[in-house]
Design a protein around this motif. Structure first.
Motif, PDB file in Angstrom:
ATOM      1  N   GLY A  92     -45.554 -42.531  15.841  1.00  0.00           N
ATOM      2  CA  GLY A  92     -46.825 -41.655  15.270  1.00  0.00           C
ATOM      3  C   GLY A  92     -47.378 -40.595  16.190  1.00  0.00           C
ATOM      4  N   SER A  93     -48.584 -40.183  16.014  1.00  0.00           N
ATOM      5  CA  SER A  93     -49.312 -39.350  16.760  1.00  0.00           C
ATOM      6  C   SER A  93     -49.639 -39.848  18.167  1.00  0.00           C
ATOM      7  N   ARG A  94     -49.890 -39.193  19.181  1.00  0.00           N
ATOM      8  CA  ARG A  94     -50.581 -39.655  20.250  1.00  0.00           C
ATOM      9  C   ARG A  94     -51.380 -38.643  20.886  1.00  0.00           C
ATOM     10  N   ILE A  95     -52.556 -39.113  21.126  1.00  0.00           N
ATOM     11  CA  ILE A  95     -53.760 -38.347  21.755  1.00  0.00           C
ATOM     12  C   ILE A  95     -53.836 -38.168  23.075  1.00  0.00           C
TER      13      ILE A  95
ATOM     14  N   VAL B 287     -55.545 -41.602  11.254  1.00  0.00           N
ATOM     15  CA  VAL B 287     -55.022 -40.706  12.029  1.00  0.00           C
ATOM     16  C   VAL B 287     -53.672 -40.925  12.543  1.00  0.00           C
ATOM     17  N   ARG B 288     -53.012 -41.928  11.842  1.00  0.00           N
ATOM     18  CA  ARG B 288     -51.398 -42.019  12.062  1.00  0.00           C
ATOM     19  C   ARG B 288     -51.176 -42.239  13.514  1.00  0.00           C
ATOM     20  N   LEU B 289     -52.008 -43.098  14.055  1.00  0.00           N
ATOM     21  CA  LEU B 289     -51.801 -43.635  15.499  1.00  0.00           C
ATOM     22  C   LEU B 289     -50.918 -44.957  15.189  1.00  0.00           C
ATOM     23  N   SER B 290     -49.741 -44.881  15.587  1.00  0.00           N
ATOM     24  CA  SER B 290     -48.705 -46.153  15.462  1.00  0.00           C
ATOM     25  C   SER B 290     -48.812 -46.660  13.977  1.00  0.00           C
ATOM     26  N   PRO B 291     -48.433 -45.784  12.882  1.00  0.00           N
ATOM     27  CA  PRO B 291     -48.496 -45.987  11.770  1.00  0.00           C
ATOM     28  C   PRO B 291     -47.643 -47.293  11.332  1.00  0.00           C
ATOM     29  N   SER B 292     -46.571 -47.565  12.024  1.00  0.00           N
ATOM     30  CA  SER B 292     -45.743 -48.739  11.725  1.00  0.00           C
ATOM     31  C   SER B 292     -46.796 -49.984  11.615  1.00  0.00           C
ATOM     32  N   ASP B 293     -47.920 -50.004  12.451  1.00  0.00           N
ATOM     33  CA  ASP B 293     -48.594 -51.103  12.493  1.00  0.00           C
ATOM     34  C   ASP B 293     -49.468 -51.215  11.376  1.00  0.00           C
TER      35      ASP B 293
ATOM     36  N   LYS C 161     -53.727 -48.438  21.241  1.00  0.00           N
ATOM     37  CA  LYS C 161     -54.692 -48.115  22.330  1.00  0.00           C
ATOM     38  C   LYS C 161     -53.831 -46.798  23.181  1.00  0.00           C
ATOM     39  N   ILE C 162     -52.664 -46.992  23.604  1.00  0.00           N
ATOM     40  CA  ILE C 162     -52.029 -45.919  24.203  1.00  0.00           C
ATOM     41  C   ILE C 162     -51.704 -44.692  23.348  1.00  0.00           C
ATOM     42  N   ALA C 163     -51.549 -45.003  21.973  1.00  0.00           N
ATOM     43  CA  ALA C 163     -51.472 -43.913  20.909  1.00  0.00           C
ATOM     44  C   ALA C 163     -52.866 -43.171  21.048  1.00  0.00           C
ATOM     45  N   ALA C 164     -53.943 -43.835  21.209  1.00  0.00           N
ATOM     46  CA  ALA C 164     -55.211 -43.491  21.308  1.00  0.00           C
ATOM     47  C   ALA C 164     -55.709 -42.593  22.314  1.00  0.00           C
ATOM     48  N   GLY C 165     -54.853 -42.651  23.552  1.00  0.00           N
ATOM     49  CA  GLY C 165     -55.080 -42.032  24.530  1.00  0.00           C
ATOM     50  C   GLY C 165     -55.984 -42.933  25.931  1.00  0.00           C
ATOM     51  N   ALA C 166     -55.890 -44.253  25.477  1.00  0.00           N
ATOM     52  CA  ALA C 166     -56.961 -44.970  26.480  1.00  0.00           C
ATOM     53  C   ALA C 166     -55.994 -45.129  27.802  1.00  0.00           C
ATOM     54  N   THR C 167     -56.791 -45.181  28.896  1.00  0.00           N
ATOM     55  CA  THR C 167     -56.047 -45.561  30.320  1.00  0.00           C
ATOM     56  C   THR C 167     -56.703 -46.958  30.839  1.00  0.00           C
ATOM     57  N   HIS C 168     -57.589 -47.186  30.454  1.00  0.00           N
ATOM     58  CA  HIS C 168     -58.056 -48.520  30.944  1.00  0.00           C
ATOM     59  C   HIS C 168     -58.539 -49.453  29.590  1.00  0.00           C
ATOM     60  N   VAL C 169     -57.858 -50.583  29.664  1.00  0.00           N
ATOM     61  CA  VAL C 169     -58.372 -51.390  28.428  1.00  0.00           C
ATOM     62  C   VAL C 169     -58.811 -52.892  28.711  1.00  0.00           C
ATOM     63  N   LEU C 170     -59.936 -53.353  28.537  1.00  0.00           N
ATOM     64  CA  LEU C 170     -60.355 -54.629  28.479  1.00  0.00           C
ATOM     65  C   LEU C 170     -60.096 -55.350  27.221  1.00  0.00           C
ATOM     66  N   ILE C 171     -59.192 -56.701  27.609  1.00  0.00           N
ATOM     67  CA  ILE C 171     -58.591 -57.424  26.358  1.00  0.00           C
ATOM     68  C   ILE C 171     -59.807 -58.667  26.469  1.00  0.00           C
ATOM     69  N   ASP C 172     -60.459 -58.896  25.635  1.00  0.00           N
ATOM     70  CA  ASP C 172     -61.278 -60.189  25.081  1.00  0.00           C
ATOM     71  C   ASP C 172     -60.529 -61.179  24.590  1.00  0.00           C
TER      72      ASP C 172
END
Lengths: 509, 509
Positions: free
Chosen positions: A163-166, A250-256, A282-293
């Motif tokens: 998909g797209s990547r921002i 927004v077609r980020l990771s559309p397979s998901d 997350k990566i497709a949405a352009g994140a660099t830092h991710v907190l996983i709860d």
């Protein structure tokens, strides 16, 4: 004797208006000459051509009079994918065998798949070359822990590439994700509001519920528009530093989004696919830092610290290989968070916390502050040990609410969550203290009541762990938009008396 | 506030004539009040009631004008399962959650299932409570060797219990099965004719092809009627000592027929399900002695002696636990058997052997005689070492052909196999000796040509392993009933030059 290919027969397209969700279906008369000449039969996979597009669809054969000769019927998904107009000419042929299905079979037989094999599978899924049964087989074959970290990394990359990547052109773009399993755990809108108010960039895209009664996108949808185009999303983030959008539009990771439809029908959400789903978004949405709860509790999705550590390790490994910084936060998963379960009911809890209402659920508030604090520290916005205080101050001074309202306005205006028409209150018959709450069964009640598709449906909880209750005190209220669903949820509740257990001794207060 | 259940709204049934194979589908208008009151949406699973029946069906929502208000549309399978008439009243409700799906999920997570869990799964499948995606998940979760012998035994028993079981009131009822993977290996009609002519009881029921270009039922269907009722079958066996029927029409192990539909779409046929499929059919059909033919070869279904031994052991163990005598026969699986691949082409080979034609395929004849000999010995009809000679004598004196003709007549008369209209001959370009033949790719060509659904479609082989060929000798002929399928098979053939390999050196003959 060698036959020459006949000039393909054209058919006139008819929109039948049948909603078959993602699987494109076409309808042909049994006496259609093209069935005969091409040898198509019920459930054949067929390549459908227009002048400009082509898709693979599943054939349903019609023996009735629904179509005239020379016509071909289309389900909504097939019609929309092909951008058709009534009476457009289409023609049919045999699709090539879908080669990547041999990789799915290899996975069933216990083989590891490599990057290009996952890429072929995901591309074929996005291009609509898999029927739902094929997707079900892929999901099942990857179930439990059947993907190793290298495979999860490859699957994640394939999903990103589909998909797209921002690119936000910012050095630090922060995001969070909760692995779920804890009804009502709707911290995201609060955390986003606090972090954006502190100046961080947090373009949050969320998914809808997979197997739970509400996802953040479902909850946000009751308060504002979440179906933003990429351009709209960029505009909102540029203006507010953050957004709270649905990832699917927004077609980020559309397979998901396609996998999730089938995962929901199967009620299967495996570890590898969970990580790939989260990190690809997350990566497709352009994140660099991710907190996983990761909420841990006996009836949460992750039931033991051992399982939590295993999941955390995979998240860290895959994140590192894909160049994204991951931090893990373990949280208490022993009971639902907040008072509401279901899109609208959770939205009300979120609003109460953001508006500093005196009766706002304190557990939801504390979780959001812990999380926002950790992320303020992770991003270097707060020095170690001071994140939580800084987050509290942003929330309690009203800055977070102000930011939330601005984000909703930027996304098209703030909506007032609705109310369900059908309610059922469960009262205690005896006095006692709440000893245990079964998250899974409670989520099931909320889903039977209609959540997440019915936005106002769900369960409202009136008693938390350790709380003292008296006879005729309300324990919970079921909300539904139809009497059928209400009855169904009540039936289930009545046949599962263990959903909320009280201590047997009567305590005076 | 507690809602009382409204009196369910009745809807008028309409047969839409849409063939969706085994999955029952119902169609409702999006503005149907029942969608609103019950909270149904696209792909909801819905319980459909008539005065006498009920089924679970998958909902497709209609936004067009295909149905009037107050009407409900039915796919063929839904209509037939409910025994409906036009305008019959039906009403809808929520089905209870299908509890056995939790067992499927447990299997995905690597747990062993017990007897009652398999029983619940199989009963729900037979009662139509699984959508195709659920069946796909079950098949995939049991894929490869994920079922141990205890589980295979439990699954087999559950499949037997799901349908009728025949008691022939005979001490010895003999049967055979080939695990497949070898195109053209159609020994069954020959073996049955020889054994029945020798006085044994052999009520043979066969399945249609799962992933191959023809099953014995498909082949027999080109020569006589195979869709016998149980009563018809009993009559034929009483009269002839044997029959050659399709298992599906007598409801022996009916779950098998449903599983096979989805296995075919997935092209997955796992070891555990293979054994359960075979033995459930045999035991339900009343067999006491069963010979299992396992062809072993590099491109057969079983590729190594090690894999063959493993499969044989499971067959023996499960057979013993279920009280049936199993004997294993390993055969050469290095190339197709006979000249034809596909229902009609294989039927012609069978007829040629039975009629002792001079050009009958000798490899098919020899295999059938070896098998019949082993079974004559296994049943005590021939002393050890004399079975093959006895079988040869029954075949060559014409007794087997006489018996075959009698069986076909008892089943409704002998038919003349048809002819395909579209042919393509592949010629050699060079001289050489046939070095290898790829069974799998050859089967694929036959399937692309339309087999087994198009009875006359398939591949005719003109050169066997070791045979000397000269330039412009025919190697094979593709038969198809439509030009589309012919072209498709030819395309595949041309892109896979390794299907038949010749030695490179030119040999003079």
């Amino acid at each position: 004797m060698i036959s020459t290919p006949e000039r393909a027969t054209t058919l006139q397209a008819r929109r039948l208006g049948i909603d078959t969700r993602q699987e494109p279906i076409i309808y042909l008369r049994a006496d259609s000459p093209v069935c005969r000449s091409e040898g198509f039969s019920a459930l054949s996979r067929v390549l459908v051509h227009t002048e400009h597009n082509k898709i693979i669809a599943t054939l349903n054969i019609i023996t009735g009079e629904m179509l005239r000769r020379g016509q071909i019927g289309f389900s909504e998904s097939a019609w929309l994918r092909l951008h058709l107009n009534t009476d457009d000419n289409v023609w049919l042929s045999h699709p090539r065998p879908v080669q990547s299905l041999s990789h799915v079979r290899a996975k069933v037989y216990g083989h590891s798949l490599n990057k290009s094999q996952f890429q072929e599978i995901i591309n074929d899924i996005v291009d609509g070359r898999y029927a739902d049964v094929h997707i079900a087989a892929f999901i099942t074959a990857c179930g439990d822990d059947k993907l190793n970290d290298t495979e999860i990394t490859a699957l994640t990359q394939a999903m990103i590439d589909s998909g797209s990547r921002i690119d936000w052109e910012e050095p630090l773009v922060i995001d969070k994700h909760c692995v779920g399993g804890l009804p009502g755990n709707r911290t995201t809108p609060i955390v986003v509001s606090i972090l954006a108010a502190s100046g961080l960039t947090m373009p949050k895209t969320s998914s809808r519920a997979i197997t739970s009664p509400a996802g953040t996108a479902d909850t946000m949808e009751t308060m504002t528009d979440v179906s933003l185009t990429l351009e709209q999303m960029k505009q909102v983030v540029k203006q507010e530093g953050a957004c709270l959008a649905w990832g699917g539009s927004v077609r980020l990771s559309p397979s998901d989004d396609i996998l999730i439809q089938v995962e929901r029908a199967l009620d299967i959400d495996s570890e590898g696919q969970l990580i790939a789903s989260v990190l690809s978004k997350k990566i497709a949405a352009g994140a660099t830092h991710v907190l996983i709860d990761i909420p841990v509790g006996p009836t949460a999705k992750v039931r033991s610290q051992e399982a939590a550590d295993k999941l955390a390790n995979s998240f860290m490994t895959v994140g590192e290989r894909l160049g994204i910084k991951i931090q893990i936060l373990y949280t208490d998963g022993s009971q639902p968070v907040g008072n509401g379960i279901g899109p609208t009911l959770e939205a009300k809890d979120v609003m109460a916390v953001l508006q500093n209402d005196t009766d706002a659920p304190q557990d939801l508030k504390q979780r959001a502050l812990t999380m926002a604090g950790a992320m303020l520290e992770m991003s270097g916005t707060a020095t170690p040990g001071t994140g939580s205080d800084k987050a509290t101050s942003i929330l309690e001074t009203g800055l977070a609410w102000e930011k939330f309202a601005s984000i909703c306005n930027a996304q098209g205006g703030m909506k007032q969550p609705g109310e369900a028409s059908y309610l059922y209150k469960l009262m205690t018959e005896k006095a006692g203290r709440v000893e245990s709450i079964d998250n899974r069964l409670l989520a099931q009640v909320a889903k039977l009541a209609g959540a997440p598709i019915d936005l106002t449906a769900g369960v409202e909880i009136h008693a938390k762990l350790g709380q003292q209750v008296h006879p005729q005190d309300p324990l919970l209220t079921i909300h539904a938009e139809s009497s059928g669903e209400l009855n169904y949820a009540v039936d289930f509740l009545e046949s599962h008396p263990d959903i909320i257990c009280l201590t047997s001794e009567v305590t005076d207060t």
